[in-house]
Write a protein that holds these residues in place. Sequence first.
Motif, mmCIF file in Angstrom:
data_model
loop_
_atom_site.group_PDB
_atom_site.id
_atom_site.type_symbol
_atom_site.label_atom_id
_atom_site.label_comp_id
_atom_site.label_asym_id
_atom_site.label_seq_id
_atom_site.Cartn_x
_atom_site.Cartn_y
_atom_site.Cartn_z
ATOM 1 N N SER A 15 0.833 -1.217 0.000
ATOM 2 C CA SER A 15 0.000 0.000 0.000
ATOM 3 C C SER A 15 0.863 1.260 0.000
ATOM 4 O O SER A 15 0.540 2.236 -0.673
ATOM 5 N N TYR A 30 -7.025 -0.855 -6.090
ATOM 6 C CA TYR A 30 -6.749 -1.615 -4.868
ATOM 7 C C TYR A 30 -7.717 -2.795 -4.815
ATOM 8 O O TYR A 30 -8.893 -2.627 -4.459
ATOM 9 N N ASP A 33 -9.596 -3.563 -1.405
ATOM 10 C CA ASP A 33 -10.641 -2.572 -1.110
ATOM 11 C C ASP A 33 -11.835 -2.773 -2.028
ATOM 12 O O ASP A 33 -12.987 -2.689 -1.596
ATOM 13 N N LYS A 36 -13.839 -5.793 -0.932
ATOM 14 C CA LYS A 36 -14.661 -5.493 0.250
ATOM 15 C C LYS A 36 -15.929 -4.734 -0.159
ATOM 16 O O LYS A 36 -17.026 -5.009 0.330
ATOM 17 N N ASN A 37 -15.769 -3.781 -1.067
ATOM 18 C CA ASN A 37 -16.912 -3.007 -1.549
ATOM 19 C C ASN A 37 -17.888 -3.907 -2.314
ATOM 20 O O ASN A 37 -19.101 -3.853 -2.084
#
Length: 197
Positions: A15, A30, A33, A36-37
């Motif tokens: 990161s 990413y 991320d 997760k979304n």
Amino acid sequence: MLRVGLTGGIGSGKSTVAKIFEVLGIPVYYADDAAKNIMNTDAGLINAIKKIFGEEAYSDNKLNRSFIASIVFNDPYKLDLLNSIVHPVTILDAEKWMNLQKSPYIIKEAALLFESNASENLDYVIGVAAPVNLRIQRSMQRDGINREEVLKRMNRQMDENIKMRLCDFVLRNGGQELLIPQVLELHDKLVSLSSGQ
């Protein structure tokens, strides 16, 4: 436009490297991320996760991450099952994102780039390497978990030595070498490579 992957083991500093590329004006996707979304917004994926883990997998219409983590980091089969349904959707999302970018190259940051076969659609892969003890220390501080939990997660990832051998470029992030000059040098090389496409 070159498609460049960025990977490394837990706590390696992926990161941090990705943020440096962003400062240089390079778009970064990413994958973690995004996943997760997607796990909170994609109805088909939500249903598939509930089918595997039960209704408790979601709380207040949000993925119950601590519940899922407590299962998958103790059950390799369930982890593989989760990855097998999440990775294809995330790879497709990344593909759509890449097609919208206008840059000499883009970065796709993902811990499981090789494990998910996402590396197959990339021109180059950058690896971020760091000593194991430093990776453990960083992960404990960042995630607020104990050493045993970090080691458990490390054991679920591809061995870092193997991963780095699969990469086209390797950045050293062990504190002995300055990271920013390494990224700047690689940035110039990638810009040059993209103009030769």
